[in-house]
Design an enzyme around this catalytic site. Structure first.
Site, PDB file in Angstrom:
ATOM      1  N   LYS A   1       0.915  -1.060   0.005  1.00 50.55           N
ATOM      2  CA  LYS A   1       0.082   0.076   0.055  1.00 50.55           C
ATOM      3  C   LYS A   1       0.869   1.230  -0.101  1.00 50.55           C
ATOM      4  O   LYS A   1       0.396   2.404  -0.472  1.00 50.55           O
ATOM      5  CB  LYS A   1      -0.955  -0.063   1.203  1.00 50.55           C
ATOM      6  CG  LYS A   1      -1.757  -1.072   1.235  1.00 50.55           C
ATOM      7  CD  LYS A   1      -3.182  -0.725   0.249  1.00 50.55           C
ATOM      8  CE  LYS A   1      -4.455  -1.526   0.542  1.00 50.55           C
ATOM      9  NZ  LYS A   1      -5.545  -1.178  -0.453  1.00 50.55           N
TER      10      LYS A   1
ATOM     11  N   SER B   1       1.504  -9.624  -0.183  1.00 53.61           N
ATOM     12  CA  SER B   1       0.991  -8.225  -0.011  1.00 53.61           C
ATOM     13  C   SER B   1       1.282  -7.551   0.951  1.00 53.61           C
ATOM     14  O   SER B   1       1.417  -6.380   1.038  1.00 53.61           O
ATOM     15  CB  SER B   1      -0.543  -8.245  -0.383  1.00 53.61           C
ATOM     16  OG  SER B   1      -1.155  -9.232   0.354  1.00 53.61           O
TER      17      SER B   1
END
Lengths: 320, 320
Positions: B53, B303
């Site tokens: 992110k 991720s």
């Protein structure tokens, strides 16, 4: 013994190069903040079989003549050395005989078998283990590979520090945990061989501080009832490792149990690395005893990452 | 939107290069054995703030004019995007306004505050969050940075696949988990831009399979009551991400909850990496649905690694 030096470590590095992993060096800003120093983590938890032990075991197995090798290798251990020796033997296609007390957790037995090691059970206790091992060696002619008091093992373990200093040459300090002294002795030989002015510092659980007491006394003092979560660090120094530590190691710092758990958890949470308690000991010692090392560039050998994920040392609330 | 392409991702890569970490690519023989394929793990759990992110958030923050930037950025999220945006804003020296329901766990609030973000609480529920955010944006003039339905975010997320393919050019497949589609969309743009023949495959928890159903239906179908441990993957596709997935993603594979936990645990135990459940979803999907991909070279974007170590998804026996 006095002949063991940097050249042996270089030879070990060349010998194990086709098999051992050249592990990465990792940094972590949160860890630097926590310790007030610049920390370079040599990631031996990413080594094959999950610990630095594979380096020494591989060097020992590959040092055997074909004739010796054919008869296999043997050791007694319930820990990382057994797994490492089993894997190293499998890579050479020779048998590994591992003596273990029958009460060793199944997960550890499964790990040794997973690498192809053959286990023989014995009653608990050092004497029983040694007797069972001696009998098995007599039967098979296998070569006994001691987990640390062996020049081939010490030279192999030193290859981690060799790689670390090749990659980060301008370290002020190198640290490693100490149990029998194979890793710290090899680290000291490699580091001081490459860079005579570097400071080599050990770390040990305060609850298993036989190496600290041995260096203070000038002779090997065996630990009595070591109490620590760092189950890889309960061993005693050997007659090959003790002189190396006396000559090359500046000091050994103790770490509290709470400090070990805190450091381990920080590495999991912030560096995102699964390390075992033993690997956190130098970081905990730096936090608790390292005031004089603040601001320095410190290489730390993260010794291994073999933990039971069902039994973590921090308290687990029963429900989410 | 149709103009978003590889050049935007390259521009994002250059923009974030001074701040984002170029994360390593890791392999793990046990994982390869488990999946019957050669797996290359792009370690975004080692990215700053612990997840991919940061790439998108950093690109968005650095894309603002000085005038815009001075008024700050804002979003509503209790997850990794909030932490990432707070950190990115801090690096530019501007305020980050993060709206969160008051029942968000304190550990997540502390993480956002740790990166300098300012939190405003609201009642739970999407509508309440959006209203609270709109009011705050009106007050401050801050720029709203959506977690995925934003071209700057998509381009930033694509930089992970760009690095992965620069390092390992001969991949057959690239995989990423899908929630709102920012990561998978950016990954697809980067991968197919660099290598038009590469296969891009998504993965989603079976209990939150709105993206699978949306692609099948040809329109965005919002998830209803998503049930999954992969708490980062409960979002819905947006009008910028959905067309990217339709155009570039071969298919999205579902993963069971038990499979996600098993894959996560395997990565912890064998690769020694602390990843969050969402990061394990592509591996679980490969295990359960990847028969046709056996033997291929597959890049997988891990991720993130933000987990609560006090609440792990495997059962913890109460005592040692």
């Amino acid at each position: 013994m006095s002949s063991l030096g940097l050249e042996d470590i270089r030879a070990a590095a060349a010998r194990i190069a086709p098999h051992a992993r050249r592990t990465p060096v990792q940094t972590c800003a949160s860890l630097d903040d926590w310790l007030g120093a610049r920390i370079f983590l040599k990631c031996e938890h990413l080594q094959r079989a999950g610990a630095f032990k594979f380096r020494g075991a591989c060097n020992a197995v590959l040092s055997l003549s074909d004739e010796e090798a054919a008869r296999g290798v043997a050791t007694h251990t319930s820990g990382n050395h057994g797994q490492a020796l089993a894997l190293a033997a499998r890579l050479r296609g020779i048998p590994a005989h591992i003596v273990m007390p029958h009460d060793v957790p199944r997960v550890k037995q499964a790990a040794v078998r997973g690498y192809g090691g053959v286990i023989r059970h014995c009653e608990p206790g050092t004497r029983n283990r040694e007797q069972a091992l001696a009998a098995w060696v007599a039967e098979t002619g296998a070569t006994l590979v001691h987990p640390y008091n062996d020049a081939r093992i010490i030279a192999g373990q030193g290859t981690a520090a060799l790689e670390l200093l090749e990659e980060i040459p301008d370290l002020d300090v190198v640290m490693a945990p100490v149990s029998g002294g194979g890793l710290l002795g090899g680290t000291a030989l490699a580091a001081r061989g490459l860079k005579p002015g570097i400071r080599v510092i050990g770390a040990e659980p305060a609850g298993a501080d036989d190496a600290i007491r041995s260096l203070a006394a000038g002779r090997i003092i065996p630990g009595e009832h070591p109490q620590t979560i760092a189950d890889g660090l309960r061993g005693n120094l050997g007659d090959l490792t003790f002189p190396l530590l006396r000559e090359h190691v500046e000091r050994i710092l103790p770490a509290s149990e709470a400090g070990i758990i805190e450091a381990m958890r920080l590495v999991w949470e912030r560096a995102k690395q699964v390390i075992e308690p033993s690997a956190a000991v130098p970081l905990a010692a730096l936090r608790e005893q390292g005031e004089a090392l603040r601001g320095l560039r410190i290489g730390v050998i993260l010794s291994g990452g073999n933990v039971d994920l069902d039994h973590l040392p921090w308290r687990q609330p029963p429900t989410r």
